[in-house]
Design an enzyme around this catalytic site. Structure first.
Site, PDB file in Angstrom:
ATOM      1  N   GLY A 101       0.833  -1.201   0.000  1.00 20.12           N
ATOM      2  CA  GLY A 101       0.000   0.000   0.000  1.00 20.12           C
ATOM      3  C   GLY A 101       0.859   1.240   0.000  1.00 20.12           C
ATOM      4  N   GLY A 110       0.798   5.607   1.089  1.00 19.44           N
ATOM      5  CA  GLY A 110       0.162   6.725   1.765  1.00 19.44           C
ATOM      6  C   GLY A 110       0.699   8.049   1.261  1.00 19.44           C
ATOM      7  N   GLY A 111       0.450   9.101   2.048  1.00 21.64           N
ATOM      8  CA  GLY A 111       0.870  10.429   1.614  1.00 21.64           C
ATOM      9  C   GLY A 111       2.368  10.582   1.510  1.00 21.64           C
ATOM     10  N   MET A 112       3.102   9.996   2.456  1.00 21.72           N
ATOM     11  CA  MET A 112       4.552  10.158   2.452  1.00 21.72           C
ATOM     12  C   MET A 112       5.307   8.844   2.415  1.00 21.72           C
ATOM     13  SD  MET A 112       5.312  13.334   5.033  1.00 21.72           S
ATOM     14  CE  MET A 112       4.520  12.536   6.412  1.00 21.72           C
ATOM     15  N   ASP A 156      -3.410   9.022  15.697  1.00 25.79           N
ATOM     16  CA  ASP A 156      -3.913   8.878  14.330  1.00 25.79           C
ATOM     17  C   ASP A 156      -4.699   7.571  14.195  1.00 25.79           C
ATOM     18  OD1 ASP A 156      -4.370   9.692  11.734  1.00 25.79           O
ATOM     19  OD2 ASP A 156      -2.511   8.839  10.954  1.00 25.79           O
TER      20      ASP A 156
END
Length: 446
Positions: free
Chosen positions: A15, A17-19, A130
């Site tokens: 997967g 993610g943003g970073m 988070d």
């Protein structure tokens, strides 16, 4: 996609993610499958992302709990930092919610495991900050794993155990005006940049429970601003508006988690877990098929199971004491029994009854500290008791089955039939022991 990072051979992407991006990899030395988390572009993301990744590795490394994904390694290759995690085979909670209508028992079971993992982290001064469905994995066996401690922080505010004990951590401050986390799952104090404690994760967990029950996020708006406004000022619609079958007890748990004032929420994740465990036990039915074996209803109330466990350890200590005190009679009877069944040949091969005496004395001496440890663990309600017992069970089973022979002490004093019944009951007792532990510590047995 890199071919390898250090000793880890990359097999595919899991997967992104943003970073960061997560790869499935194989440890070349151990041959085991792992998950490797890498920054998307280590040269351009900046020092803050590197600090966050290192912080995530440090937080995960000190947390050893069944509901938290374990970190194995942290390293850099050609300036690219990466973390190595245990590989979790399963689905993220958002997919579970999308694909399945969860029963109240399953909701309470999954949420209870999340709360247990957070309680463990909080009691060690670590906040997640988070919590969201994408950071929760559920395996096919029903085991929950909390992922991504990239926003984890230590806290200076007191954390509270279920027994009321207050715990202190180290100081941390959030820079005013900055928001870290995923806005749809943030607490009001997290949005406003206040100093945080474990109750911020409790608020986020309440949102997860609401989503599992209704399939909807209670605060999601059409824009960033509308979402923030709802979290700060509006109470969400009752879950029963979407799922009328949801029990009142689950609605009350959600309402308490989602209080705007953190002083009105659960003071600790462990207290939340305890309420979820009670709800799970009452909502489950023995007739209801459950794909998640760790989440099935308890047949014995937890308090009764814990008391029974303590009494069982005392019983075993009494058996050890009686058998060791009368060891001569016990082992003579065992030797006579072996001689009867083997015609004397077996005894010649394995030695004299003194060998049996020594073996039983050693196992008895090993059993005593184990029983004392279990009494302390259950008495003080150590959250890891279920996991510890599961690891101990194979050796404990062998020990207990050996000591099931202790009723031979009564040969010549009681009728042989009664002695045999006692042996059979003692041989079955370890499995009763195992069931009591599963009832008392179901959410972390798996």
């Amino acid at each position: 996609m890199p071919d390898r990072l250090g000793r880890y051979v990359i097999e595919g992407e899991i997967g992104k993610g943003g970073m960061g991006v997560v790869y499935r990899a194989r440890d070349e030395r151990l041959g085991k499958i792992v998950a490797v988390k890498v920054l998307l572009d280590a040269e351009t993301v900046g020092s803050e992302a590197r600090i966050r990744l290192r912080r995530e590795a440090q937080a995960a490394a000190i947390l050893n709990h069944p509901a938290i994904a374990s970190a194995y390694d942290y390293d850099e290759q050609n300036g690219t930092p990466f973390i190595v995690y245990e590989y979790v085979e399963g689905k993220s909670l958002d997919l579970v919610i999308a694909e399945e209508k969860l029963s109240p028992a399953k909701i309470a079971g999954i949420a209870g495991q999340i709360a247990a993992g957070l309680a463990y982290a909080h009691e060690r001064g670590i906040l997640h900050r988070d919590i969201k469905p994408q950071n929760i994995m559920v395996t096919s066996e029903g085991q929950v794993k909390i992922l991504d401690f990239g926003l984890a922080k230590r806290t200076s505010l007191a954390l509270v155990r279920s027994n009321g004990q207050r715990l202190e951590g180290t100081t941390v401050e959030t820079v005013p005006g900055t928001i870290v986390g995923t806005v749809q799952y943030m607490s009001p104090e997290q949005i406003t940049g206040e100093m945080l404690d474990g109750r911020t994760d409790i608020f986020s967990t309440g949102i997860l429970i609401y989503e599992m029950a209704s399939g909807k996020n209670p605060f999601e708006g059409r824009s960033f601003g509308s979402t923030v406004g709802k979290i700060l000022s509006l109470d969400p619609p009752p879950v029963s508006a979407y799922s009328p079958e949801i029990p009142q007890g689950l609605q009350e748990i959600i309402n308490r988690c989602l209080k705007k004032s953190r002083d009105e929420r659960y003071p600790s994740a462990r207290m939340l877990r305890d309420d979820l465990e009670k709800l799970r036990a009452s909502a489950s039915s023995p007739q209801e098929p459950d794909r998640y074996p760790g989440l099935c209803g308890a047949l014995i109330p937890r308090a009764v199971a814990r008391l029974s466990l303590v009494l069982l350890q005392i019983l075993y200590l009494g058996i050890y004491g009686a058998a060791l005190y009368h060891h001569g009679a016990v082992f003579t009877a065992i030797a006579q029994g072996l001689a009867f069944f083997s015609g004397g040949g077996l005894l010649k091969e394995i030695g004299t009854p003194r060998l049996w005496t020594t073996a039983f004395l050693v196992t008895g001496c090993c059993g005593i500290p184990v029983r004392l440890h279990l009494i302390a663990s259950v008495g003080f309600d150590d959250p890891e008791t279920g996991l510890q017992f599961r690891k101990l069970f194979p050796a404990l089973l062998m020990l207990d089955e050996i000591w099931a022979l202790s009723p031979f002490l009564l040969l010549g004093k009681w009728p042989p039939g009664l002695t045999l019944i006692c042996v059979v009951l003692l041989a079955y007792l370890p499995f009763t022991h195992r069931n009591l532990v599963r009832n008392a510590y179901a959410e972390i047995w798996q």
